[in-house]
Design a protein around this motif. Structure first.
Motif, PDB file in Angstrom:
ATOM      1  N   GLY A 265       0.809  -1.205   0.000  1.00  0.00           N
ATOM      2  CA  GLY A 265       0.000   0.000   0.000  1.00  0.00           C
ATOM      3  C   GLY A 265       0.848   1.263   0.000  1.00  0.00           C
ATOM      4  O   GLY A 265       0.584   2.204  -0.759  1.00  0.00           O
ATOM      5  N   ALA A 266       1.891   1.295   0.826  1.00  0.00           N
ATOM      6  CA  ALA A 266       2.773   2.465   0.880  1.00  0.00           C
ATOM      7  C   ALA A 266       3.530   2.635  -0.438  1.00  0.00           C
ATOM      8  O   ALA A 266       3.728   3.758  -0.916  1.00  0.00           O
ATOM      9  CB  ALA A 266       3.746   2.327   2.041  1.00  0.00           C
ATOM     10  N   TRP A 267       3.942   1.512  -1.031  1.00  0.00           N
ATOM     11  CA  TRP A 267       4.649   1.574  -2.315  1.00  0.00           C
ATOM     12  C   TRP A 267       3.737   2.112  -3.416  1.00  0.00           C
ATOM     13  O   TRP A 267       4.150   2.962  -4.216  1.00  0.00           O
ATOM     14  CB  TRP A 267       5.164   0.184  -2.680  1.00  0.00           C
ATOM     15  N   LEU A 268       2.497   1.621  -3.461  1.00  0.00           N
ATOM     16  CA  LEU A 268       1.543   2.117  -4.452  1.00  0.00           C
ATOM     17  C   LEU A 268       1.285   3.610  -4.263  1.00  0.00           C
ATOM     18  O   LEU A 268       1.213   4.369  -5.235  1.00  0.00           O
ATOM     19  CB  LEU A 268       0.226   1.342  -4.339  1.00  0.00           C
ATOM     20  N   SER A 269       1.162   4.039  -3.009  1.00  0.00           N
ATOM     21  CA  SER A 269       0.947   5.458  -2.718  1.00  0.00           C
ATOM     22  C   SER A 269       2.104   6.293  -3.233  1.00  0.00           C
ATOM     23  O   SER A 269       1.915   7.329  -3.881  1.00  0.00           O
ATOM     24  CB  SER A 269       0.775   5.665  -1.213  1.00  0.00           C
ATOM     25  N   SER A 270       3.332   5.835  -2.972  1.00  0.00           N
ATOM     26  CA  SER A 270       4.521   6.574  -3.399  1.00  0.00           C
ATOM     27  C   SER A 270       4.591   6.670  -4.919  1.00  0.00           C
ATOM     28  O   SER A 270       4.913   7.733  -5.470  1.00  0.00           O
ATOM     29  CB  SER A 270       5.772   5.876  -2.846  1.00  0.00           C
ATOM     30  N   LYS A 271       4.268   5.583  -5.606  1.00  0.00           N
ATOM     31  CA  LYS A 271       4.301   5.583  -7.072  1.00  0.00           C
ATOM     32  C   LYS A 271       3.196   6.458  -7.657  1.00  0.00           C
ATOM     33  O   LYS A 271       3.411   7.205  -8.618  1.00  0.00           O
ATOM     34  CB  LYS A 271       4.162   4.150  -7.589  1.00  0.00           C
ATOM     35  N   LEU A 272       2.000   6.374  -7.089  1.00  0.00           N
ATOM     36  CA  LEU A 272       0.859   7.109  -7.627  1.00  0.00           C
ATOM     37  C   LEU A 272       0.989   8.618  -7.421  1.00  0.00           C
ATOM     38  O   LEU A 272       0.355   9.396  -8.138  1.00  0.00           O
ATOM     39  CB  LEU A 272      -0.434   6.611  -6.985  1.00  0.00           C
ATOM     40  N   LEU A 273       1.798   9.037  -6.445  1.00  0.00           N
ATOM     41  CA  LEU A 273       1.983  10.470  -6.201  1.00  0.00           C
ATOM     42  C   LEU A 273       2.584  11.189  -7.401  1.00  0.00           C
ATOM     43  O   LEU A 273       2.457  12.407  -7.525  1.00  0.00           O
ATOM     44  CB  LEU A 273       2.880  10.685  -4.975  1.00  0.00           C
ATOM     45  N   LYS A 274       3.212  10.448  -8.301  1.00  0.00           N
ATOM     46  CA  LYS A 274       3.821  11.053  -9.486  1.00  0.00           C
ATOM     47  C   LYS A 274       2.782  11.484 -10.511  1.00  0.00           C
ATOM     48  O   LYS A 274       3.058  12.318 -11.369  1.00  0.00           O
ATOM     49  CB  LYS A 274       4.798  10.067 -10.129  1.00  0.00           C
ATOM     50  N   ARG A 275       1.556  10.926 -10.421  1.00  0.00           N
ATOM     51  CA  ARG A 275       0.540  11.268 -11.429  1.00  0.00           C
ATOM     52  C   ARG A 275      -0.855  11.493 -10.850  1.00  0.00           C
ATOM     53  O   ARG A 275      -1.791  11.775 -11.592  1.00  0.00           O
ATOM     54  CB  ARG A 275       0.484  10.201 -12.517  1.00  0.00           C
ATOM     55  N   LYS A 276      -1.019  11.347  -9.526  1.00  0.00           N
ATOM     56  CA  LYS A 276      -2.322  11.575  -8.903  1.00  0.00           C
ATOM     57  C   LYS A 276      -2.170  12.456  -7.687  1.00  0.00           C
ATOM     58  O   LYS A 276      -1.118  12.485  -7.046  1.00  0.00           O
ATOM     59  CB  LYS A 276      -2.978  10.248  -8.483  1.00  0.00           C
ATOM     60  N   THR A 277      -3.227  13.172  -7.343  1.00  0.00           N
ATOM     61  CA  THR A 277      -3.211  13.977  -6.125  1.00  0.00           C
ATOM     62  C   THR A 277      -3.379  13.071  -4.909  1.00  0.00           C
ATOM     63  O   THR A 277      -3.942  11.973  -5.016  1.00  0.00           O
ATOM     64  CB  THR A 277      -4.338  15.022  -6.134  1.00  0.00           C
ATOM     65  N   PRO A 278      -2.905  13.504  -3.731  1.00  0.00           N
ATOM     66  CA  PRO A 278      -3.092  12.691  -2.524  1.00  0.00           C
ATOM     67  C   PRO A 278      -4.553  12.344  -2.252  1.00  0.00           C
ATOM     68  O   PRO A 278      -4.859  11.232  -1.818  1.00  0.00           O
ATOM     69  CB  PRO A 278      -2.514  13.589  -1.420  1.00  0.00           C
ATOM     70  N   ASN A 279      -5.489  13.273  -2.527  1.00  0.00           N
ATOM     71  CA  ASN A 279      -6.910  13.002  -2.289  1.00  0.00           C
ATOM     72  C   ASN A 279      -7.422  11.847  -3.142  1.00  0.00           C
ATOM     73  O   ASN A 279      -8.212  11.020  -2.681  1.00  0.00           O
ATOM     74  CB  ASN A 279      -7.744  14.259  -2.550  1.00  0.00           C
TER      75      ASN A 279
END
Length: 395
Positions: A265-279
């Motif tokens: 989950g933390a890894w997916l969050s870190s990767k997704l931050l490059k193209r998605k907003t935190p919300n």
């Protein structure tokens, strides 16, 4: 008020990970022994589960005290004093002869341990900003969720072969190691002279936070996600030890699945931050967790061979915790973005609020406890639907 100055000393990231993780290890390491504790003290299992609620009530009070204290007399001193209190609580748990004394010991233990959560987060907010802080919180959150996952693994083996008192002896040793490490390696990161707030200023910060819809919404979300995690640890011994006939040590290996879910989950969050907003990442995490909880609900009504039921249940738990691992670090990073000038005090109010929610969640799950494997997924589904409402309020 002056903005926090950054320390010129390098912060030991491994130390920070251990400090943010040991409170959760302390909470979960003895959960495999809950049935043994109930038998040893001659009490029902749901009374033994109340030690979890007491832990989080004390934790809520502790984060408030140490959060404000870290602004008043410094991050380093708040951390060291808190660990000393934690060690004293562990000693009391170790020597307890009845459940009442164990309750007191757990209260003191949690009050001291809470400094590891709130003071460490304050140190991180002192030294990092923007996307760098989001990325670091994602890494720290992996450890935050990983630490209670390895707790049952260690506690399961210690409890099964040596008894629950050895679990508390182990925590005493952990506390002493952390105290020595902090005394040697933890620098002061706050500008103490600018942080000494009077009671009127403290109350003003609390009032402003309570009136801010954005901050309240993220505080509730953090409380719900942590509440789900620790409600799982409350119910899991019944599900896996009593229903699925796991031994304490076998149940301890469930921590590996929990740890993998947290890391993913933390890894997916870190990767997704490059193209998605935190919300948007938080929303995706909630939706993923809902899929897992619904899978558990459906599987509870199916007539499956026991091995299939165990596998499906583990898969559902894995999906739920992966979603939480995606959402939680972003909530932690965003929650105090409007109150960075008094990070310690604001963190105290935030942590007080969300740990009260955690204590309520663990109390409710103990009240709802019937021994049925359906209770946790229904409880989880309800809280996740509530979290969707609060996410909309945070926009």
């Amino acid at each position: 008020m002056e903005k926090n100055i950054r320390t010129s000393k390098k912060i030991n990231l491994a130390l920070l990970i251990c400090l943010v993780g040991f409170p959760q290890i302390s909470e979960t390491i003895y959960t495999p022994s809950l049935t043994e504790i109930a038998q040893s003290y001659g009490i029902p299992l749901n009374i033994a589960q109340m030690t979890l609620s007491i832990y989080f009530i004390a934790f809520a009070l502790g984060v408030f005290f140490w959060g404000i204290g870290s602004d008043y007399f410094g991050r380093r001193k708040a951390m060291n004093l808190g660990i000393v209190v934690y060690i004293l609580g562990c000693i009391l748990c170790f020597v307890s002869k009845n459940i009442e004394l164990l309750f007191v010991g757990r209260f003191i233990q949690a009050f001291g341990a809470s400094t590891g959560s709130v003071t460490t987060q304050t140190i991180l907010r002192d030294n990092y900003e923007g996307n760098e802080r989001h990325q670091l919180f994602a890494k720290i959150s992996a450890a935050l969720a990983f630490s209670p996952a390895i707790g049952p693994l260690i506690g399961g083996f210690l409890g099964e072969f040596y008894g629950f008192r050895v679990v508390f002896a182990f925590l005493i040793v952990i506390g002493m190691i952390l105290l020595f490490w902090c005394l040697r390696s933890l620098p002061e990161t706050g500008n103490i002279s600018s942080k000494r707030l009077n009671s009127k200023q403290v109350l003003s910060i609390g009032k402003n936070m309570l009136c801010d819809r954005y901050t309240v919404a993220f505080g509730v979300l953090i409380g719900i996600f942590n509440g789900l995690l620790f409600s799982y640890h409350s119910e899991a011994p019944t599900i896996f030890i009593e229903k699925f006939s796991f031994t304490q040590s076998h149940y301890g290996f469930m921590g590996c699945a929990v740890a993998l879910a947290a890391i993913l989950g933390a890894w997916l969050s870190s990767k997704l931050l490059k193209r998605k907003t935190p919300n948007l990442i938080i929303q995706s995490g909630i939706q993923l967790s809902l899929i897992g909880s619904l899978l558990l609900c459906v599987s509870s009504f199916l007539v499956l061979p026991i091995y299939m039921q165990v596998l499906v249940y583990i898969l559902g738990i894995f999906i739920i915790l992966t979603g939480i691992g995606m959402a939680l670090p972003n909530c932690l990073s965003l929650a105090l973005s409007k109150f960075s000038e008094a990070a310690g005090t604001a963190g105290a109010f935030l942590s007080l609020g969300y740990y009260i929610i955690v204590s309520i969640c663990t109390f409710l799950i103990s009240l709802l406890h019937t021994g049925s494997i359906l209770i946790f997924p229904l409880f989880c589904t309800g809280l996740l639907l509530i979290s969707m409402i609060f996410l909309k309020l945070a926009k």
